[in-house]
Design a protein around this motif. Sequence first.
Motif, mmCIF file in Angstrom:
data_model
loop_
_atom_site.group_PDB
_atom_site.id
_atom_site.type_symbol
_atom_site.label_atom_id
_atom_site.label_comp_id
_atom_site.label_asym_id
_atom_site.label_seq_id
_atom_site.Cartn_x
_atom_site.Cartn_y
_atom_site.Cartn_z
ATOM 1 N N LEU A 104 0.845 -1.190 0.000
ATOM 2 C CA LEU A 104 0.000 0.000 0.000
ATOM 3 C C LEU A 104 0.888 1.250 0.000
ATOM 4 O O LEU A 104 2.104 1.176 0.210
ATOM 5 C CB LEU A 104 -0.928 -0.007 1.219
ATOM 6 C CG LEU A 104 -1.804 -1.266 1.372
ATOM 7 C CD1 LEU A 104 -2.713 -1.133 2.588
ATOM 8 C CD2 LEU A 104 -2.626 -1.521 0.117
ATOM 9 N N ALA A 105 0.258 2.412 -0.211
ATOM 10 C CA ALA A 105 1.029 3.650 -0.337
ATOM 11 C C ALA A 105 1.775 3.995 0.954
ATOM 12 O O ALA A 105 2.816 4.659 0.915
ATOM 13 C CB ALA A 105 0.107 4.801 -0.745
ATOM 14 N N SER A 158 -4.689 4.724 0.128
ATOM 15 C CA SER A 158 -3.478 4.789 -0.687
ATOM 16 C C SER A 158 -3.565 5.929 -1.698
ATOM 17 O O SER A 158 -2.585 6.635 -1.934
ATOM 18 C CB SER A 158 -3.253 3.461 -1.425
ATOM 19 O OG SER A 158 -2.818 2.463 -0.524
ATOM 20 N N ALA A 159 -4.736 6.122 -2.273
ATOM 21 C CA ALA A 159 -4.899 7.208 -3.237
ATOM 22 C C ALA A 159 -4.791 8.572 -2.560
ATOM 23 O O ALA A 159 -4.265 9.523 -3.141
ATOM 24 C CB ALA A 159 -6.244 7.077 -3.949
ATOM 25 N N SER A 190 0.486 11.443 -4.610
ATOM 26 C CA SER A 190 0.518 12.819 -5.098
ATOM 27 C C SER A 190 -0.006 12.917 -6.524
ATOM 28 O O SER A 190 -0.332 14.005 -6.989
ATOM 29 C CB SER A 190 1.947 13.364 -5.023
ATOM 30 O OG SER A 190 2.811 12.519 -5.756
ATOM 31 N N GLU A 191 -0.076 11.792 -7.231
ATOM 32 C CA GLU A 191 -0.424 11.839 -8.657
ATOM 33 C C GLU A 191 -1.753 11.173 -8.995
ATOM 34 O O GLU A 191 -2.382 11.531 -9.982
ATOM 35 C CB GLU A 191 0.675 11.153 -9.484
ATOM 36 C CG GLU A 191 2.014 11.853 -9.436
ATOM 37 C CD GLU A 191 3.046 11.151 -10.298
ATOM 38 O OE1 GLU A 191 2.839 9.966 -10.614
ATOM 39 O OE2 GLU A 191 4.057 11.788 -10.628
ATOM 40 N N PHE A 197 4.128 -6.164 -5.205
ATOM 41 C CA PHE A 197 3.537 -5.342 -6.256
ATOM 42 C C PHE A 197 2.905 -4.088 -5.652
ATOM 43 O O PHE A 197 2.269 -4.162 -4.604
ATOM 44 C CB PHE A 197 2.465 -6.138 -7.014
ATOM 45 C CG PHE A 197 2.979 -7.398 -7.644
ATOM 46 C CD1 PHE A 197 3.652 -7.367 -8.853
ATOM 47 C CD2 PHE A 197 2.802 -8.621 -7.007
ATOM 48 C CE1 PHE A 197 4.127 -8.541 -9.434
ATOM 49 C CE2 PHE A 197 3.275 -9.797 -7.586
ATOM 50 C CZ PHE A 197 3.943 -9.749 -8.806
ATOM 51 N N PRO A 198 3.052 -2.942 -6.308
ATOM 52 C CA PRO A 198 2.427 -1.712 -5.800
ATOM 53 C C PRO A 198 0.905 -1.770 -5.956
ATOM 54 O O PRO A 198 0.393 -2.335 -6.929
ATOM 55 C CB PRO A 198 3.036 -0.607 -6.664
ATOM 56 C CG PRO A 198 3.446 -1.297 -7.927
ATOM 57 C CD PRO A 198 3.807 -2.701 -7.550
ATOM 58 N N TRP A 199 0.214 -1.179 -4.996
ATOM 59 C CA TRP A 199 -1.260 -1.230 -4.959
ATOM 60 C C TRP A 199 -1.897 -0.750 -6.254
ATOM 61 O O TRP A 199 -2.909 -1.301 -6.710
ATOM 62 C CB TRP A 199 -1.782 -0.389 -3.772
ATOM 63 C CG TRP A 199 -1.577 1.081 -3.955
ATOM 64 C CD1 TRP A 199 -0.448 1.795 -3.667
ATOM 65 C CD2 TRP A 199 -2.513 2.022 -4.492
ATOM 66 N NE1 TRP A 199 -0.624 3.096 -4.003
ATOM 67 C CE2 TRP A 199 -1.882 3.275 -4.500
ATOM 68 C CE3 TRP A 199 -3.828 1.925 -4.959
ATOM 69 C CZ2 TRP A 199 -2.508 4.429 -4.965
ATOM 70 C CZ3 TRP A 199 -4.463 3.067 -5.420
ATOM 71 C CH2 TRP A 199 -3.807 4.299 -5.416
ATOM 72 N N HIS A 200 -1.304 0.279 -6.876
ATOM 73 C CA HIS A 200 -1.964 0.874 -8.041
ATOM 74 C C HIS A 200 -1.895 -0.012 -9.280
ATOM 75 O O HIS A 200 -2.624 0.221 -10.243
ATOM 76 C CB HIS A 200 -1.410 2.272 -8.325
ATOM 77 C CG HIS A 200 0.081 2.341 -8.425
ATOM 78 N ND1 HIS A 200 0.770 1.933 -9.526
ATOM 79 C CD2 HIS A 200 1.006 2.750 -7.526
ATOM 80 C CE1 HIS A 200 2.062 2.106 -9.319
ATOM 81 N NE2 HIS A 200 2.245 2.598 -8.107
#
Lengths: 130, 19
Positions: A20-21, A39-40, A44-45, B4-7
């Motif tokens: 997660l971020a 996470s969003a 920043s993007e 793996f990254p969440w996005h």
Amino acid sequence: STVVPPSLPPYFIKGSIIQLADGELKRVEDLKTEDFIQSAEISSELKIDSSTVERIEGSHTSPNFAVVQFSVGEHRAQVSVEVLVEYPFFVFGQGWSSCCPDRTTQLLELPCTKLSVGDVCISLTLKNLR
Amino acid sequence: VPVFPWHSLVPFLAPTQSD
């Protein structure tokens, strides 16, 4: 062992580790709606958009594919994506869903429900950088 | 073990804005 078609990404296989971020690690099958939202918020993007399923059709290309039409964001932009029928989308408050959940569970062992018209999926867009 | 990254799990659907 699980055979995954080349165009189905490996991170959807049950047990895959997702970061997660904020750095926290979770298994893909344990992810919750809040994980994506938080996470969003840190990102920043990227920002979360709501994508409502408007139509699901078989693909003309191959019976293994489906075309899912979404209405994206507050502007309700129409976006169609062609995906393998077992490709999972994350539905708000519900979790992983695909056009063919039996195949998703069979191929990926990922618990999955049936993606239906009206479901609201999590998608990403770029934040407005002002 | 790969991480793996969440996005990467979320489809990137960029709406075309017409206003």
